[in-house]
Write an enzyme that holds these catalytic residues in place. Structure first.
Site, PDB file in Angstrom:
ATOM      1  N   ARG A   1      44.003  36.899  29.311  1.00 26.12           N
ATOM      2  CA  ARG A   1      42.631  37.072  28.818  1.00 26.12           C
ATOM      3  C   ARG A   1      42.534  38.242  27.839  1.00 26.12           C
ATOM      4  O   ARG A   1      41.737  38.278  26.952  1.00 26.12           O
ATOM      5  CB  ARG A   1      41.675  37.336  29.988  1.00 26.12           C
ATOM      6  CG  ARG A   1      41.367  36.126  30.809  1.00 26.12           C
ATOM      7  CD  ARG A   1      40.756  36.491  32.139  1.00 26.12           C
ATOM      8  NE  ARG A   1      41.723  37.226  32.967  1.00 26.12           N
ATOM      9  CZ  ARG A   1      41.518  37.545  34.243  1.00 26.12           C
ATOM     10  NH1 ARG A   1      40.378  37.226  34.818  1.00 26.12           N
ATOM     11  NH2 ARG A   1      42.426  38.187  34.922  1.00 26.12           N
TER      12      ARG A   1
ATOM     13  N   LYS B   1      43.553  41.361  48.627  1.00 26.29           N
ATOM     14  CA  LYS B   1      42.099  41.186  48.487  1.00 26.29           C
ATOM     15  C   LYS B   1      41.575  40.457  49.714  1.00 26.29           C
ATOM     16  O   LYS B   1      42.230  39.569  50.238  1.00 26.29           O
ATOM     17  CB  LYS B   1      41.763  40.342  47.249  1.00 26.29           C
ATOM     18  CG  LYS B   1      42.245  40.924  45.935  1.00 26.29           C
ATOM     19  CD  LYS B   1      41.884  39.958  44.791  1.00 26.29           C
ATOM     20  CE  LYS B   1      42.746  40.198  43.567  1.00 26.29           C
ATOM     21  NZ  LYS B   1      42.657  39.101  42.576  1.00 26.29           N
TER      22      LYS B   1
HETATM   23  P1  ADP Z   1      46.312  36.604  40.636  1.00 20.85           P
HETATM   24  O1  ADP Z   1      45.852  37.352  41.845  1.00 20.85           O
HETATM   25  O2  ADP Z   1      47.683  36.051  40.781  1.00 20.85           O
HETATM   26  O3  ADP Z   1      46.104  37.341  39.334  1.00 20.85           O
HETATM   27  P2  ADP Z   1      44.115  34.924  39.777  1.00 20.85           P
HETATM   28  O4  ADP Z   1      43.494  33.774  40.425  1.00 20.85           O
HETATM   29  O5  ADP Z   1      43.248  36.114  39.514  1.00 20.85           O
HETATM   30  O6  ADP Z   1      45.373  35.289  40.619  1.00 20.85           O
HETATM   31  O7  ADP Z   1      44.739  34.516  38.412  1.00 20.85           O
HETATM   32  C1  ADP Z   1      45.754  33.574  38.278  1.00 20.85           C
HETATM   33  C2  ADP Z   1      46.163  33.447  36.822  1.00 20.85           C
HETATM   34  O8  ADP Z   1      45.082  32.952  36.077  1.00 20.85           O
HETATM   35  C3  ADP Z   1      46.534  34.785  36.203  1.00 20.85           C
HETATM   36  O9  ADP Z   1      47.591  34.618  35.323  1.00 20.85           O
HETATM   37  C4  ADP Z   1      45.316  35.179  35.418  1.00 20.85           C
HETATM   38  O10 ADP Z   1      45.609  35.958  34.314  1.00 20.85           O
HETATM   39  C5  ADP Z   1      44.810  33.802  35.005  1.00 20.85           C
HETATM   40  N1  ADP Z   1      43.399  33.814  34.743  1.00 20.85           N
HETATM   41  C6  ADP Z   1      42.437  34.327  35.510  1.00 20.85           C
HETATM   42  N2  ADP Z   1      41.230  34.156  34.931  1.00 20.85           N
HETATM   43  C7  ADP Z   1      41.422  33.521  33.772  1.00 20.85           C
HETATM   44  C8  ADP Z   1      40.562  33.100  32.721  1.00 20.85           C
HETATM   45  N3  ADP Z   1      39.257  33.309  32.762  1.00 20.85           N
HETATM   46  N4  ADP Z   1      41.110  32.465  31.645  1.00 20.85           N
HETATM   47  C9  ADP Z   1      42.410  32.271  31.601  1.00 20.85           C
HETATM   48  N5  ADP Z   1      43.289  32.678  32.558  1.00 20.85           N
HETATM   49  C10 ADP Z   1      42.799  33.298  33.631  1.00 20.85           C
END
Ligand code: ADP
Length: 520
Positions: free
Chosen positions: A90, A41
């Site tokens: 989620r 990304k």
């Molecule tokens: P990645 O690129 O590793 O998925 P993210 O920052 O998108 O990184 O997410 C990191 C972790 O946090 C992942 O396990 C994701 O599922 C979790 N996560 C993301 N958003 C939420 C949320 N709103 N509530 C709970 N967990 C979340």
């Protein structure tokens, strides 16, 4: 000690992430937030920036640490002695994804994945959604992102927006420049020079040293481009003409060959008119028919070239092009004829059929004329005593005829007419002394003004009724010259002339012929 790693991109950290961190910190003795650099990304923040932002949010959680994570999560865990991976869930999609990753990680190393369910209020939050609504200017961002991060996020999103605007703007500028300098298939016509003919004309090997000046005026042609085209919209002395309008669709080599011939023929006509008027010896020899263009319908389109001089047809030699035209006019379409020609001094012969010439129906030829499909003019060699030599340099075309005639005549008869005046003008000259119209006279007025002329000879050819029917607003050369001078060169007196005699009359007595404006 139970050490867990919570890996993620956190671009930016959301309330959902923060909730998972808090809950994990209640489960494990130590939680290390592994800030990754997600390569797939386009990141809004650098890992270092993310560390700074997250640290302000977790500063009250003593067992939470931050680290930049490169490479595989299991490698990092090995380095820091962690056994647990914490991830958030989620929805079902997250589950599928996390299950696969967890399976991989446990196959790679002795690690345990602990999945924490997102709280209902956080289930719809994701970093990418936060970025999207943030860039659209949502103001209740605290619902999704920790307060300490909202400002930094907004600022970054705005900076990115202006970067995009800047990129688009510079792209437009580049496109503009490329469009601006891209050559167009046309020419810009601008005022050229008003050259003193004394430098071009020699009689009996001598240049004229009289005080007065006769100037030949020219229009300057340059290859058009977008910028120059725009200038023609602002500057009244510039105009745009398509290549076809300028060259009649001929290649530039052919065009300049024809312009050269026109110049030579203008000089030959000037000599004839001037010498006859001065009663000095002159002889003419008819060389033949000069080919100005060959129709694409002509059977001779491959064998006859622009610039050839046709010397005979079916073995007959003629004294002028009228006789040549008459010889062919009544032949029926498809009659074989043979022409003799010279090209660059070499003789040649070509045979082909006659064609019916379009638009030639007259009372004399009710069915139209037949011909070989060429546009022609007379090629006449002139011998005079004393000898005249003219070198017009870069200037081509027939429009110098009138000024050449005056120059030669006055020099030949003792320089009595100029009387120290600075005189410019333009117009063609026929062998029998008539002045013809030309193009770009408004620009020639500007050239004459720049050269300090006070008199300008302009062709006056009364427009026919037919012409006015088609072109109500038709302006004769004289009118256009007069109107341009009135506006931009008020000291330049524009004199209408129909014949060479009109020119002499004006120079001797100041008498000007009567004209009527074609526009009522
Ligand atoms: P990645 O690129 O590793 O998925 P993210 O920052 O998108 O990184 O997410 C990191 C972790 O946090 C992942 O396990 C994701 O599922 C979790 N996560 C993301 N958003 C939420 C949320 N709103 N509530 C709970 N967990 C979340």
């Amino acid at each position: 000690m139970s050490i867990a790693v919570f890996p993620g991109s956190f671009d930016p950290l959301t309330n959902g992430h923060l909730d998972i961190i808090k809950r994990a910190s209640g489960i494990f003795e130590k939680v290390i937030v592994g800030v990754g650099n997600n390569t797939s990304k386009a990141a809004l923040f650098t890992p270092q920036e993310k560390m700074t932002l997250i640290s302000t949010v977790v500063k009250d959680l003593p067992n939470v640490e931050l680290a930049i994570m490169k490479g595989l999560t299991v490698q990092f865990m090995n380095e820091v002695g962690a056994k647990y991976i914490v991830r958030g869930l989620r929805n079902g999609k997250d589950f599928e994804y996390e299950r696969d990753i967890a399976g991989m990680n446990s196959a790679l190393a002795d690690v345990e994945t602990v999945l924490l369910l997102a709280k209902p209020e956080n289930q719809n939050i994701s970093s990418s959604m936060v970025k999207e609504i943030g860039s659209m200017g949502a103001d209740n961002m605290v619902k999704f992102v920790p307060k300490a991060i909202v400002e930094a996020l907004k600022e970054r999103l705005n900076a990115q927006k202006s970067k995009i605007v800047l990129a688009v703007a510079s792209l437009l500028v580049i496109v503009g420049i490329v469009v601006g300098v891209w050559p167009l298939n046309g020419y810009i016509e601008s005022p050229g020079e008003a050259d003193d003919l004394a430098q071009f004309v020699k009689i009996d090997g001598k240049k004229d040293t009289s005080k007065g000046q006769y100037r030949i005026t020219s229009v300057y042609l340059s290859q058009a481009n977008g910028f120059k085209y725009l200038q023609t919209k602002i500057n009244p002395h510039l105009s745009y003409a398509t290549a076809k309008e300028v060259t009649g669709g001929q290649s530039s080599a052919t065009f300049s060959k024809v312009q050269d011939f026109y110049m030579q023929s203008a000089i030959a006509n000037a000599e004839q008119v001037a010498f006859k008027k001065a009663n000095k010896p002159i002889t003419t020899k008819y060389r033949g028919i000069y080919v100005l263009s060959v129709s694409s319908k002509s059977y001779f389109k491959k064998s006859i070239k622009v610039g050839d001089t046709i010397t005979a047809i079916d073995g007959h030699h003629y004294e002028n092009s009228d006789s040549f035209i008459k010889y062919l006019a009544n032949k029926s379409k498809g009659t074989k004829v043979t022409v003799d020609y010279t090209r660059y001094g070499k003789k040649g012969q070509a045979t082909g059929d006659t064609i019916k010439l379009a638009g030639t129906k007259t009372a004399e030829y009710p069915n139209g004329r037949a011909g070989i499909g060429i546009v022609l003019t007379d090629n006449v060699a002139v011998t005079t005593t004393p000898k005249v030599s003219v070198n017009a340099g870069q200037i081509g075309g027939p429009s110098g005829g009138l000024m050449f005639t005056i120059k030669i005549y006055d020099q030949l008869t003792g320089d009595l007419l100029a009387k120290g005046r600075n005189i410019s003008g333009t117009g063609t000259m026929s062998a029998d002394g008539y002045v013809g119209e030309i193009g770009g006279i408004d620009k020639k007025i500007m050239a004459a003004k720049a050269a300090g002329s006070t008199v300008f000879f302009a062709p006056y050819v009364k427009p026919s009724k037919e012409l006015l029917k088609y072109e109500e607003q038709h302006k004769t050369n004289y009118m256009l010259a007069r109107d341009t001078a009135k506006k931009y060169a008020p000291k330049l007196k524009v004199i209408p002339v129909q014949t060479f005699d009109d020119v002499i009359n004006y120079l001797q007595t100041g008498k000007v012929i009567k004209t009527t404006d074609s526009v009522k």
